[in-house]
Design a protein around this motif. Structure first.
Motif, PDB file in Angstrom:
ATOM      1  N   MET A 134       0.735  -1.134   0.051  1.00  0.00           N
ATOM      2  CA  MET A 134      -0.027   0.013  -0.070  1.00  0.00           C
ATOM      3  C   MET A 134       0.659   1.417   0.090  1.00  0.00           C
ATOM      4  N   ARG A 135       2.089   1.340   0.657  1.00  0.00           N
ATOM      5  CA  ARG A 135       2.949   2.332   0.686  1.00  0.00           C
ATOM      6  C   ARG A 135       3.905   2.428  -0.341  1.00  0.00           C
ATOM      7  N   GLN A 136       4.123   1.457  -1.422  1.00  0.00           N
ATOM      8  CA  GLN A 136       5.142   1.511  -2.404  1.00  0.00           C
ATOM      9  C   GLN A 136       5.212   2.550  -3.357  1.00  0.00           C
ATOM     10  N   LYS A 137       3.831   3.141  -3.705  1.00  0.00           N
ATOM     11  CA  LYS A 137       4.038   4.429  -4.573  1.00  0.00           C
ATOM     12  C   LYS A 137       4.648   5.443  -4.154  1.00  0.00           C
ATOM     13  N   GLN A 138       4.011   5.736  -2.778  1.00  0.00           N
ATOM     14  CA  GLN A 138       4.721   6.772  -1.774  1.00  0.00           C
ATOM     15  C   GLN A 138       6.193   6.893  -1.645  1.00  0.00           C
ATOM     16  N   ASP A 139       6.636   5.497  -1.338  1.00  0.00           N
ATOM     17  CA  ASP A 139       8.183   5.341  -1.040  1.00  0.00           C
ATOM     18  C   ASP A 139       8.795   5.574  -2.338  1.00  0.00           C
ATOM     19  N   LEU A 140       8.255   4.862  -3.734  1.00  0.00           N
ATOM     20  CA  LEU A 140       9.113   5.097  -4.488  1.00  0.00           C
ATOM     21  C   LEU A 140       9.036   6.734  -5.108  1.00  0.00           C
ATOM     22  N   SER A 141       8.002   7.447  -5.102  1.00  0.00           N
ATOM     23  CA  SER A 141       8.124   8.875  -5.275  1.00  0.00           C
ATOM     24  C   SER A 141       8.968   9.645  -4.261  1.00  0.00           C
ATOM     25  N   ASN A 142       8.939   9.278  -2.990  1.00  0.00           N
ATOM     26  CA  ASN A 142      10.093  10.085  -2.114  1.00  0.00           C
ATOM     27  C   ASN A 142      11.331   9.596  -2.566  1.00  0.00           C
ATOM     28  N   ALA A 149      13.622   5.161  -9.903  1.00  0.00           N
ATOM     29  CA  ALA A 149      13.757   4.730  -8.279  1.00  0.00           C
ATOM     30  C   ALA A 149      13.157   3.376  -8.196  1.00  0.00           C
ATOM     31  N   LYS A 150      13.879   2.678  -7.630  1.00  0.00           N
ATOM     32  CA  LYS A 150      13.453   1.224  -7.556  1.00  0.00           C
ATOM     33  C   LYS A 150      13.950   0.474  -6.044  1.00  0.00           C
ATOM     34  N   GLN A 151      12.782   0.067  -5.457  1.00  0.00           N
ATOM     35  CA  GLN A 151      13.123  -0.644  -4.139  1.00  0.00           C
ATOM     36  C   GLN A 151      13.614  -2.029  -4.363  1.00  0.00           C
ATOM     37  N   PRO A 152      14.736  -2.310  -3.255  1.00  0.00           N
ATOM     38  CA  PRO A 152      15.282  -3.731  -3.558  1.00  0.00           C
ATOM     39  C   PRO A 152      14.204  -4.716  -3.363  1.00  0.00           C
ATOM     40  N   ARG A 185       9.207   0.226 -10.804  1.00  0.00           N
ATOM     41  CA  ARG A 185      10.340   1.129 -10.769  1.00  0.00           C
ATOM     42  C   ARG A 185       9.528   2.464 -11.390  1.00  0.00           C
ATOM     43  N   LEU A 186      10.199   3.414 -10.917  1.00  0.00           N
ATOM     44  CA  LEU A 186       9.286   5.048 -11.112  1.00  0.00           C
ATOM     45  C   LEU A 186      10.396   5.782 -11.682  1.00  0.00           C
ATOM     46  N   ALA A 187       9.915   6.489 -12.917  1.00  0.00           N
ATOM     47  CA  ALA A 187      10.931   7.141 -13.601  1.00  0.00           C
ATOM     48  C   ALA A 187      10.318   8.592 -13.866  1.00  0.00           C
ATOM     49  N   VAL A 188      11.414   9.210 -14.414  1.00  0.00           N
ATOM     50  CA  VAL A 188      11.249  10.781 -14.691  1.00  0.00           C
ATOM     51  C   VAL A 188      10.647  10.895 -16.064  1.00  0.00           C
ATOM     52  N   THR A 189       9.500  11.022 -16.540  1.00  0.00           N
ATOM     53  CA  THR A 189       9.144  10.850 -17.886  1.00  0.00           C
ATOM     54  C   THR A 189       8.924  12.561 -18.503  1.00  0.00           C
TER      55      THR A 189
END
Length: 118
Positions: free
Chosen positions: A30-38, A72-75, A80-84
């Motif tokens: 549930m928190r993954q999106k916020q963690d990747l954004s941070n 950004a990617k968590q272990p 993965r989140l990227a700047v588009t």
């Protein structure tokens, strides 16, 4: 009957451990999106600070290529989140950096320059 009663605490302990691990995994998902954004914002701020420290004052247009391909990617996770859109990404981190007094904004010949603050 006594043999069955002997194993009941172990079964209950296993069930409790399973529920705890499942709950922790659900919370992380549930928190993954916020963690990747941070994480992505933190990487962008670090990259902009290093670039400004090295190159001196720069405009927003000059900073866009710096943050263009950040990811950004968590272990142990596949998401993965990227700047588009580097322009929008800079619109989100530059005001934060100004507010935290990491950088300063100055106007020179009608252009806005961002300078690293020591």
């Amino acid at each position: 009957m006594q043999l069955i009663l002997h194993y009941i605490p172990y079964v209950l302990l296993f069930a409790a451990a399973t529920a705890l691990i499942y709950g922790w995994g659900l919370w992380r998902t549930m928190r993954q999106k916020q963690d990747l954004s941070n994480m992505l914002s933190s990487k962008g701020i670090t990259k902009v600070r290093k670039t400004l420290r090295k190159n001196g004052p720069m405009t927003r247009a000059e900073l866009e290529p710096v943050v263009k391909n950040l990811t950004a990617k968590q272990p142990f996770q596949s998401r993965r989140l990227a700047v588009t859109n580097p322009g929008e990404f800079l619109n989100s981190i530059l005001p934060y950096m100004l507010k935290q007094k990491m950088i300063t904004e100055e106007r020179k010949n009608g252009k806005i320059l961002y300078r690293y603050r020591k």
